[in-house]
Design a protein around this motif. Structure first.
Motif, PDB file in Angstrom:
ATOM      1  N   ALA A  57       0.805  -1.190   0.115  1.00 12.82           N
ATOM      2  CA  ALA A  57      -0.075   0.085   0.036  1.00 12.82           C
ATOM      3  C   ALA A  57       0.880   1.435   0.063  1.00 12.82           C
ATOM      4  N   GLU A  58       0.324   2.490  -0.309  1.00 13.26           N
ATOM      5  CA  GLU A  58       0.792   3.742  -0.157  1.00 13.26           C
ATOM      6  C   GLU A  58       0.264   4.413   0.778  1.00 13.26           C
ATOM      7  N   VAL A  59       0.833   4.982   1.835  1.00 13.30           N
ATOM      8  CA  VAL A  59       0.426   5.840   2.666  1.00 13.30           C
ATOM      9  C   VAL A  59       0.079   7.291   1.969  1.00 13.30           C
ATOM     10  N   VAL A 117       5.995   5.273   1.645  1.00 15.97           N
ATOM     11  CA  VAL A 117       5.709   6.355   2.194  1.00 15.97           C
ATOM     12  C   VAL A 117       6.366   7.653   1.449  1.00 15.97           C
ATOM     13  N   ASN A 118       5.466   8.700   1.171  1.00 16.13           N
ATOM     14  CA  ASN A 118       5.843   9.934   0.463  1.00 16.13           C
ATOM     15  C   ASN A 118       6.920  10.700   1.471  1.00 16.13           C
ATOM     16  N   ILE A 119       8.065  11.178   0.902  1.00 11.92           N
ATOM     17  CA  ILE A 119       8.589  12.315   1.731  1.00 11.92           C
ATOM     18  C   ILE A 119       9.190  13.313   0.721  1.00 11.92           C
ATOM     19  N   ILE A 149      10.373   4.514   0.367  1.00 12.73           N
ATOM     20  CA  ILE A 149      10.168   5.731   0.167  1.00 12.73           C
ATOM     21  C   ILE A 149      10.175   6.279  -0.912  1.00 12.73           C
ATOM     22  N   GLU A 150       8.917   7.062  -1.081  1.00 12.20           N
ATOM     23  CA  GLU A 150       8.990   7.818  -2.502  1.00 12.20           C
ATOM     24  C   GLU A 150       9.302   9.187  -2.544  1.00 12.20           C
ATOM     25  N   LEU A 151      10.097   9.384  -3.587  1.00 14.51           N
ATOM     26  CA  LEU A 151      10.565  10.882  -3.608  1.00 14.51           C
ATOM     27  C   LEU A 151      10.121  11.197  -5.010  1.00 14.51           C
ATOM     28  N   MET A 179      11.038   6.497  -7.473  1.00 12.26           N
ATOM     29  CA  MET A 179      10.956   7.858  -7.824  1.00 12.26           C
ATOM     30  C   MET A 179       9.721   7.978  -8.396  1.00 12.26           C
ATOM     31  N   ASP A 180       8.819   8.919  -7.441  1.00 18.09           N
ATOM     32  CA  ASP A 180       7.330   9.324  -7.849  1.00 18.09           C
ATOM     33  C   ASP A 180       7.274  10.112  -8.984  1.00 18.09           C
ATOM     34  N   ASP A 181       5.924   9.905  -9.496  1.00 22.39           N
ATOM     35  CA  ASP A 181       5.372  10.770 -10.855  1.00 22.39           C
ATOM     36  C   ASP A 181       6.490  10.855 -11.872  1.00 22.39           C
ATOM     37  N   LEU A 200      10.406   2.782 -10.371  1.00 23.09           N
ATOM     38  CA  LEU A 200      10.014   4.031 -11.004  1.00 23.09           C
ATOM     39  C   LEU A 200       8.578   3.912 -10.861  1.00 23.09           C
ATOM     40  N   LYS A 201       8.033   5.175 -10.475  1.00 19.90           N
ATOM     41  CA  LYS A 201       6.490   4.967 -10.388  1.00 19.90           C
ATOM     42  C   LYS A 201       5.988   5.964 -11.583  1.00 19.90           C
ATOM     43  N   ILE A 202       5.472   5.336 -12.747  1.00 14.40           N
ATOM     44  CA  ILE A 202       4.910   6.134 -13.846  1.00 14.40           C
ATOM     45  C   ILE A 202       3.893   7.089 -13.590  1.00 14.40           C
TER      46      ILE A 202
END
Ligand code: C2E
Ligand code: MG
Ligand code: MG
Ligand code: MG
Length: 275
Positions: A57-59, A117-119, A149-151, A179-181, A200-202
């Motif tokens: 899951a993503e918080v 988790v997004n930071i 950790i998503e950046l 790497m988010d977005d 990588l998160k498309i």
């Protein structure tokens, strides 16, 4: 008329501008107490594999404001970043996320779940960021490899900075970085070379157009192929239709997140979704 007396006067007396400044100041004052008053809630959005099985899951943060109701992160994260409040908020999110991971480890059906988790880059820029994470891991006794950790891409990130070193140190503990977005920043490819990434998160803007826009389809396909060649995992965000999922799967994508599976949910409802 204020508008005719010069730029400064315009800024001071424009009622709309004034209202906006007051709105922002009010929100900032409220945000200052939000952490201590337990108004910040963690929502969970499920992530699935190619067989549509839940693996993590993503918080995603929500703010239950006493008067405004549920406030979305797009309404307060940038304010939190500007004011520095993102530092205590971000620490709270990381600690809470790791406590949740620990709780999941206790039960057979949730034992293998991973959590993203997004930071904010501002968190990573703190001199003691690595120590903060190590302390959280020690207090919660969480297996670091369950934490991702998503950046979001940012100019501040280059391979020579302390940030890349901090990431590497945490990665050596077992923590994963995404790497988010991905695809939206103008220096995406530079980051691939310079940062210790696992995934990588498309970005969902590409996913949303994959069925109707051949250019976006080509870009998504290229991102997936590139990730495979670089030995990076890839996940598609914002998947809303079965058709999108099918195309992504054909291109070799093996992880998915989006409204097709579920919206972000409060913990109890997320547990309901799992069972
Ligand atoms: P993000 O990390 O890229 O998160 C994905 C966003 O897309 C979330 O918005 C999620 O609710 C939304 N989403 C998921 N699936 C779909 C879909 O199928 N269709 C559409 N249209 N949207 C979808 P949300 O929850 O509003 O969060 C927005 C952004 O706020 C996040 O983008 C992230 O950058 C930031 N954010 C959220 N929580 C935190 C946090 O704890 N810390 C930090 N620093 N940033 C956060
Ligand atoms: Mg994210
Ligand atoms: Mg994203
Ligand atoms: Mg985003």
């Amino acid at each position: 008329h204020a508008k005719q007396t010069g730029r400064d006067a315009y800024c001071l007396f424009d009622p709309q501008m004034q209202a906006m400044i007051e709105h922002k100041a009010g929100l900032e004052a409220d945000l200052r107490v939000a952490v201590n008053q337990n108004q910040l809630l963690l929502y969970y959005q499920i992530q699935v594999d190619a067989e549509q099985r839940a693996y993590g899951a993503e918080v995603l943060l929500r703010w239950l404001h006493p008067e405004r109701g549920l406030v979305q992160p797009t309404q307060f994260i940038s304010l939190a970043e500007e004011t520095g409040l993102i530092l205590p908020i971000g620490h709270y999110v990381l600690m809470s996320a790791c406590q949740q991971l620990k709780a999941w480890e206790q039960s057979e059906s949730t034992r293998d779940l991973v959590l993203s988790v997004n930071i904010s880059i501002r968190q990573l820029c703190q001199d003691d960021f690595v120590k903060q994470i190590k302390d959280i891991l020690e207090v919660t006794q969480v297996n670091p490899s369950k934490l991702k950790i998503e950046l979001t891409e940012s100019l501040v990130m280059d391979g020579t900075s302390d940030n890349a070193k901090k990431m590497l140190e945490l990665q050596q503990l077992g923590i994963h970085f995404a790497m988010d977005d991905f695809g939206t920043g103008y220096s995406s490819l530079v980051h691939l070379k310079r940062l210790p990434l696992n995934q990588l998160k498309i970005d969902r803007s590409f996913v949303g157009n994959i069925v109707n826009n051949p250019n976006d389809a080509v870009i998504v396909r290229a991102i997936i192929a590139m990730a495979a060649a670089l030995d990076l995992e890839v996940i598609a965000e914002g998947v809303e239709s079965q058709e999108q999922m099918e195309i992504l799967r054909q291109y070799g994508c093996k992880a998915f997140q989006g409204y097709l599976f579920s919206r972000p949910l409060p913990l109890e409802e997320f547990h309901g979704l799992l069972h």
